[in-house]
Design an enzyme around this catalytic site. Structure first.
Site, PDB file in Angstrom:
ATOM      1  N   TYR A 111      11.534  11.856   4.270  1.00  0.00           N
ATOM      2  CA  TYR A 111      10.548  10.811   4.534  1.00  0.00           C
ATOM      3  C   TYR A 111       9.322  10.862   3.615  1.00  0.00           C
ATOM      4  O   TYR A 111       8.691  11.906   3.469  1.00  0.00           O
ATOM      5  CB  TYR A 111      10.058  10.891   5.989  1.00  0.00           C
ATOM      6  N   HIS A 154      -7.300  10.280  -2.682  1.00  0.00           N
ATOM      7  CA  HIS A 154      -6.494   9.399  -1.817  1.00  0.00           C
ATOM      8  C   HIS A 154      -7.210   8.049  -1.727  1.00  0.00           C
ATOM      9  O   HIS A 154      -7.830   7.728  -0.708  1.00  0.00           O
ATOM     10  CB  HIS A 154      -6.379  10.075  -0.447  1.00  0.00           C
ATOM     11  N   SER A 199      -4.722   8.052   6.108  1.00  0.00           N
ATOM     12  CA  SER A 199      -3.439   7.383   6.216  1.00  0.00           C
ATOM     13  C   SER A 199      -3.471   6.341   7.331  1.00  0.00           C
ATOM     14  O   SER A 199      -4.017   6.595   8.408  1.00  0.00           O
ATOM     15  CB  SER A 199      -2.360   8.417   6.508  1.00  0.00           C
ATOM     16  N   ASP A 202      -3.148   3.733  -3.042  1.00  0.00           N
ATOM     17  CA  ASP A 202      -3.063   5.025  -2.353  1.00  0.00           C
ATOM     18  C   ASP A 202      -3.683   6.185  -3.123  1.00  0.00           C
ATOM     19  O   ASP A 202      -4.284   7.056  -2.524  1.00  0.00           O
ATOM     20  CB  ASP A 202      -1.589   5.341  -2.046  1.00  0.00           C
TER      21      ASP A 202
END
Ligand code: GTP
Ligand code: SPV
Ligand code: MN
Length: 588
Positions: free
Chosen positions: A201, A230, A252, A277
């Protein structure tokens, strides 16, 4: 004579024992072949790796169902193996590199038996950029091979570029048996190496993303004087045609992809997409901070994405052309063979299978799509892609935004007094947890610069590094905190968010260009409400004021929380951060 790359691949094949080795050339034709294999030969449980979707509605679109225990990053199984634990800091799990290798050698031995080992040569960053890095990942699943082709510049040219060099970044990945008890994501910063087993994943398996471009790269950045963050990168065009570039850090599932694809509700303003991102930030020869996005794809959260919230993305998902469009753990509309998720507009389809492929019953709040279901799509298909995206130099950043999900306390937008105070705002950032990682959802955790799970070394040193970066910049960007998620007493978002966020961005751009003043508060500079462009928005004065409310007493808990968080870093915490906390306390 064999090259170091060939030797390395050979050594890994001896260990993992695949039935064949496939050197990927990154071509479109090859992607079709690998997808065929994923549809016909490779399986997870009873499901083929890929299911072909309705190609009229979603050209080049495929659905992937992951193993049911493998649906998000697993931070508790992620380790950064520096030579000393103190280098990893309290923000990372640490294991001695020798011990970690012994453990993983045991788990990896023969793990690719009967499978194909895909060799994926890829570049993070534009190949002509001085900041780009050549990498190679090995994997034993078609889903990861295809995802890497969408997310990175993958292909033969990279193999040629590496040639006889030894200093490429190495990633060894196997899904193993998808067993959470035999799952580890191990980083070896000293060797530019990531070894991941047991998960297929996202950030656990696409090693160019969080593992390399953040954890390993942040450590490199510390040693070489740059930052791996990030962050989203966007350009905001004002009605005069001037473009101001911003970078924004948010944890996130807190709105980066949506911000990167924002469609402005303010006439004359337009947002250009550069990244959603990851940003690598370097001090340019002109003393400004320059950003590149090392990726070329978007791995976005599906639930909540709709023509209302993110029309730009909905169109992008239907524009698959040279690159496939993948949907992972979405539900499937069995009548139309189209993907579906909660929050998509229109009626809930009557005939759905859930993310695991079972018939879906709309009962007990049972979700059809997994809350962390995602799409993987090429940035090339985004119609708002900035023309600077392919500029190897990147773009100069005028403002850095730091945000999170805070249902209480944190105002819509606040500007730091200066770089140092901005670093303090970033360091004390907190957010309510989401489904992007496996943990309890909705709990406040400190997440400095949205990097808590991604900083590859002790964050005390990281804050020091940020402060040093400010010293090296002739004109450091301004730093702002933003919060789209403040709620009223009924648990409803006060701010409509999405396209309307342009109104906060406009104020930020106005500040950057010295067009508006600001009001000083103990926590930073906030807008004079008259300077916010709110025309055409249905927001009462009372609710607007609520968005900016600062209750000194409510902040007491926040200060305590920050203090407790900072304490973990002991001696490594820069004194300047403690000074900023004392000043905040005194001003409140
Ligand atoms: P990662 O890919 O995990 O790093 O997430 P991200 O930060 O890119 O988050 P993303 O933009 O995918 O948004 C995550 C969720 O937040 C989605 O369900 C969105 O619909 C929702 N969201 C994004 N922006 C806003 C906003 O301005 N307001 C509200 N209320 N929700 C938002
Ligand atoms: C995140 O969790 O921040 C993501 C998704 O962007 S993953 O690639 O899984 O890390
Ligand atoms: Mn992310």
């Amino acid at each position: 004579m064999a090259t170091p790359l060939e030797n390395w691949v050979e050594e890994q094949a001896m260990l993992t024992e695949p039935k064949r080795i496939w050197w990927c050339d990154g071509s479109e034709e090859e992607a079709h072949r690998i997808i065929e294999i994923g549809m016909n030969e490779e399986k997870i449980g009873n499901h083929p790796i890929f299911h072909k979707l309705n190609q009229t509605a979603y050209p080049f679109g495929y659905l992937h169902r992951s193993h049911p225990t493998d649906v998000a990053r697993t931070e508790h199984l992620t380790y950064v193996c520096h030579s000393e634990g103190t280098l990893a800091g309290p923000n990372n799990n640490w294991m001695d590199p020798g011990e970690a290798k012994e453990l993983l050698t045991g788990l990896t031995k023969g793990c690719m038996k009967g499978r194909t080992m895909y060799v994926l040569p890829y570049m993070m960053g534009h190949p002509d950029s001085p900041y780009a890095k050549a990498c190679v990942q090995l994997t034993d699943v078609s889903y990861v091979a295809i995802s890497m082709r969408i997310m990175t510049r993958m292909g033969k040219k990279v193999t040629e570029k590496i040639g006889k060099r030894e200093d490429f970044f190495k990633g060894l990945h196997s899904v193993g048996e998808f067993d959470p008890n035999r799952r580890f994501i191990m980083h070896f910063p000293g060797e530019h190496f990531v070894w991941s087993i047991g998960s297929g994943y996202g950030g656990n398996a696409l090693l160019g993303k969080k593992c390399f471009s953040l954890r390993i790269a942040s450590w490199q950045g510390l040693k070489e004087g740059w930052l791996a963050e990030h962050m989203v990168i966007i350009g905001i065009e004002d009605p005069d045609g001037n473009i101001t570039y911003l970078a924004a850090a948010m944890p996130s599932a807190c709105g980066k992809t949506n911000l990167a694809m924002l469609e402005s509700t303010l006439p004359g303003y337009k947002v250009w997409t550069l990244g959603d991102d990851i940003a690598w930030l370097n001090v340019g020869p002109d003393g400004r901070l320059w950003a590149i996005n090392p990726e070329i794809g978007l791995f976005g959260v599906a639930p909540g994405t709709s023509m209302k919230t993110n029309p730009n993305m909905m169109r992008t998902l239907k524009a698959g052309k040279f690159f496939p469009v993948l949907f992972t753990n979405a539900a499937l509309n069995l009548d139309t063979n189209e993907p579906w998720w909660e929050g998509m507009e229109g009626e809930v389809p009557g005939n759905l299978s859930d993310w695991q492929g079972n018939p879906w019953e709309n009962s007990n709040g049972n979700k059809a799509a997994h809350p962390n279901s995602r799409f993987t799509v090429s940035i090339e298909h985004v119609s708002t892609l900035s023309k600077e995206f392919k500029n190897p130099k990147g773009v100069p950043i005028s403002a850095i935004l730091i945000g999170g999900r805070r249902s209480q306390l944190i105002p819509l937008v606040v500007e730091g007094f200066n770089w140092q105070h901005g670093v303090f705002i970033g360091a004390s950032n907190g957010s309510e947890t989401t489904a992007a990682a496996l943990h309890k959802i909705g709990v406040l955790r400190r997440d400095p610069m949205a990097m808590l799970p991604f900083c590859g070394y002790n964050m005390g040193h990281y804050f020091g590094h940020w402060l040093n970066m400010g010293e090296k910049l002739a004109s450091p960007p301004r730093i702002f905190s933003v919060n789209w998620f403040r709620m009223d007493e009924n648990g409803e978002f006060i701010w409509p968010g999405f396209g309307e966020n342009i109104r906060a961005l406009k104020w930020i751009v106005d500040r950057v260009h010295g067009r508006v003043g600001a009001r000083e508060t103990p926590v930073g500079l906030v807008p004079h409400l008259k300077d916010l462009e709110l025309d055409g928005m249905n927001l009462s004065e009372e609710r607007l004021e609520k968005l900016f409310e600062i209750h000194p007493r409510a902040w007491d808990d926040e200060v305590l929380g920050i203090e407790k968080f900072f304490e973990q870093f002991g001696q490594t915490m820069p004194e300047m951060m403690w000074g900023a906390l004392r000043t905040l306390k005194a001003n409140l």
